[in-house]
Scaffold this active site. Structure first.
Site, PDB file in Angstrom:
ATOM      1  N   TYR A   1      40.422 -75.397  44.172  1.00 20.84           N
ATOM      2  CA  TYR A   1      40.685 -75.845  42.803  1.00 20.84           C
ATOM      3  C   TYR A   1      41.780 -76.893  42.747  1.00 20.84           C
ATOM      4  O   TYR A   1      42.151 -77.345  41.664  1.00 20.84           O
ATOM      5  CB  TYR A   1      41.100 -74.667  41.912  1.00 20.84           C
ATOM      6  CG  TYR A   1      39.937 -73.856  41.443  1.00 20.84           C
ATOM      7  CD1 TYR A   1      39.154 -73.168  42.360  1.00 20.84           C
ATOM      8  CD2 TYR A   1      39.619 -73.779  40.103  1.00 20.84           C
ATOM      9  CE1 TYR A   1      38.073 -72.422  41.938  1.00 20.84           C
ATOM     10  CE2 TYR A   1      38.534 -73.034  39.680  1.00 20.84           C
ATOM     11  CZ  TYR A   1      37.770 -72.364  40.597  1.00 20.84           C
ATOM     12  OH  TYR A   1      36.700 -71.628  40.175  1.00 20.84           O
TER      13      TYR A   1
ATOM     14  N   LYS B   1      38.331 -64.024  52.460  1.00 21.90           N
ATOM     15  CA  LYS B   1      37.162 -64.328  53.285  1.00 21.90           C
ATOM     16  C   LYS B   1      37.686 -64.810  54.639  1.00 21.90           C
ATOM     17  O   LYS B   1      37.257 -65.827  55.189  1.00 21.90           O
ATOM     18  CB  LYS B   1      36.316 -65.396  52.567  1.00 21.90           C
ATOM     19  CG  LYS B   1      34.974 -65.637  53.167  1.00 21.90           C
ATOM     20  CD  LYS B   1      33.978 -64.503  52.985  1.00 21.90           C
ATOM     21  CE  LYS B   1      32.719 -64.770  53.770  1.00 21.90           C
ATOM     22  NZ  LYS B   1      31.885 -63.599  54.015  1.00 21.90           N
TER      23      LYS B   1
ATOM     24  N   ASP C   1      32.825 -60.633  50.225  1.00 20.80           N
ATOM     25  CA  ASP C   1      31.433 -60.249  49.951  1.00 20.80           C
ATOM     26  C   ASP C   1      31.304 -58.730  49.858  1.00 20.80           C
ATOM     27  O   ASP C   1      30.634 -58.189  48.974  1.00 20.80           O
ATOM     28  CB  ASP C   1      30.445 -60.843  50.975  1.00 20.80           C
ATOM     29  CG  ASP C   1      30.985 -60.875  52.389  1.00 20.80           C
ATOM     30  OD1 ASP C   1      32.185 -60.609  52.586  1.00 20.80           O
ATOM     31  OD2 ASP C   1      30.207 -61.154  53.316  1.00 20.80           O
TER      32      ASP C   1
ATOM     33  N   ASP D   1      37.933 -66.270  40.693  1.00 19.82           N
ATOM     34  CA  ASP D   1      37.130 -66.767  39.582  1.00 19.82           C
ATOM     35  C   ASP D   1      35.792 -66.032  39.542  1.00 19.82           C
ATOM     36  O   ASP D   1      35.358 -65.515  38.513  1.00 19.82           O
ATOM     37  CB  ASP D   1      36.918 -68.275  39.769  1.00 19.82           C
ATOM     38  CG  ASP D   1      36.502 -68.957  38.473  1.00 19.82           C
ATOM     39  OD1 ASP D   1      36.460 -68.295  37.431  1.00 19.82           O
ATOM     40  OD2 ASP D   1      36.215 -70.165  38.514  1.00 19.82           O
TER      41      ASP D   1
END
Ligand code: NAP
Length: 394
Positions: free
Chosen positions: A146, A213, A261, A285
């Site tokens: 972002y 992640k 995930d 987000d």
């Protein structure tokens, strides 16, 4: 004359009659604000305070009036008054202006996006036991993909960066690759996790989960996990314990980590095992919208962007353009963001009043179309009418 909120030595001092700026926002923003503002003012009045809401310009209205989407005066007012509330602002996809929301967060260094997610009884949900969801997402707000560091395919900047990567780092990319950067720092990651830990301590929460992640993005997301554990150990040592060392009936805050995930699955299958979630910008987000869906959708999801001494409260959803001006959108997200703002002012009694009134309105069968359409035979209530029902119960 209303008084000003001040900030010194890490503490806000809030008068009983503060001036609080608000941005109505684009799309459904103005009608949602018209429903929410009286509720917040009434809750303040019922608990012996008075808010003077100060309109400030941003978005399409600001463009018409001042020629700018985000006038400097608006940012100065938000910084000066320290606590404010905003509606959604439109951002074009694939070109045009950069996101004003991201610009506000970056300009005021509002580094923690805080999104509490819990279920209001009676609100329809796609899951069987939405009451098990009681989580607060702390999403890093200033870095990650972002940061706005990206260049279009074929641009001189992308070509120059590709050239540098090839010559200096031996990285070969396909011709015409569009490029973006994912910057993540120890400073920003640690202050986000610190904010999540402080919240967990203050609210008596049982765990903080670092969502990342890091199996794939080892030096950015993987480092986020490591930095998170470091803050917990170095600054909250006596109060926290890593999950692997936690005993049965553990009273300290348990620090967990989950790969993103897997976390999406966990929130659906084992929501009761999670409480506070700390995560980088993009994962945060996604996950906050997914969690919102479990508890009734974006129309029910409050949020806040909080920095050191400055905070801007806002609904999780966007401008919902297809509903603009139709008196159908759900104002709950903005009303609940306002309740969060009242808590932040130290007026928990007023925040509780708003939440209780909204719960009673829903329990009494008042719901906007986004919720009513999921209940066979239920008649929807308009935006303004729903706001009025909440107001009556304050
Ligand atoms: P969106 O405006 O949040 O709307 C997506 C969908 O969510 C709507 O079509 C609607 O679903 C539902 N929804 C959202 N708010 C609702 C409400 N108050 N009441 C009832 N339903 C609601 O997201 P978007 O369409 O992706 O984005 C539109 C614009 O908003 C874009 O310009 C985007 O950049 C901007 N945006 C701004 C912010 C912000 O200001 N913080 C955040 C996100 C997006 P159904 O169609 O299923 O009824």
């Amino acid at each position: 004359m209303p008084s000003k909120i001040t900030y010194a030595e890490g503490r806000l001092t809030v008068p009983a009659d503060p001036e609080i700026p608000f941005i109505e926002g684009d799309g459904v923003g103005p009608e949602l604000w018209r429903a929410a503002e009286p509720v917040l003012s009434a809750a303040a009045a019922r608990t012996g305070r008075r808010i003077s809401f100060l309109p400030v310009a941003a978005g399409l209205q600001a463009l018409e009036r001042t020629g700018e989407h985000l006038p400097r005066a608006t940012l100065e007012t938000l910084a000066d008054r320290r606590v404010s509330i905003k509606g959604p602002l439109a951002t074009p996809v694939g070109g045009g202006i950069r996101s004003l929301n991201v610009a506000i967060r970056q300009a005021l260094d509002l580094y923690a996006c805080v999104r509490p997610v819990s279920h209001v009884p009676g609100v329809p949900s796609p899951v069987r036991e939405p009451g098990k969801v009681d989580m607060v997402v702390f999403r890093e707000n200033t870095e990650d993909v972002y940061a706005g560091l990206e260049w279009p395919s074929g641009s001189p900047e992308a070509e120059a960066l590709a050239g540098f990567l090839s010559e200096r780092l031996g990285v070969s990319l396909r011709p015409g690759t569009a490029l973006g950067l994912k910057p993540m720092t120890e400073t920003a990651s640690k202050r986000l996790v610190r904010a999540a830990l402080r919240w967990a301590v203050a609210e008596g929460r049982p765990s903080v989960t670092l969502v990342h992640k890091g199996n794939i993005m080892k030096y950015t997301e993987g480092a986020f996990r490591r930095w998170g554990y470091e803050v917990a150990a170095e600054e909250f040592g006596g109060l926290t314990v890593p999950e692997a060392e936690a005993g049965p009936g553990e009273r300290r805050i348990v620090i967990k980590d989950r790969i993103a995930d897997n976390m999406f699955m966990q929130t659906l299958l084992r929501p009761a095992e999670y409480s506070v979630l700390a995560m980088p910008n993009l994962n945060g987000d996604y996950l906050s919208d997914a969690l919102a869906a479990q508890t009734g959708g974006l129309g029910m999801a409050p949020g806040a962007n909080i920095g050191d001494g400055v905070a801007v409260f806002e609904a999780t959803h966007g401008t919902a353009p297809k509903y603009a001006g139709k008196d159908v959108a759900n104002p709950s997200s903005l009303i609940l963001s306002g309740a969060l703002m009242l808590d932040h002012l130290g007026w928990r009694d007023a925040g509780d009043l708003v939440r209780a009134a909204l719960r009673r309105a829903v329990a009494d069968g008042f719901m906007t179309n986004d919720l009513a359409r999921q209940i066979p035979g239920a008649a929807p209530c308009g935006t303004a009418a729903f706001g009025a029902e909440v107001l009556r119960r304050v």
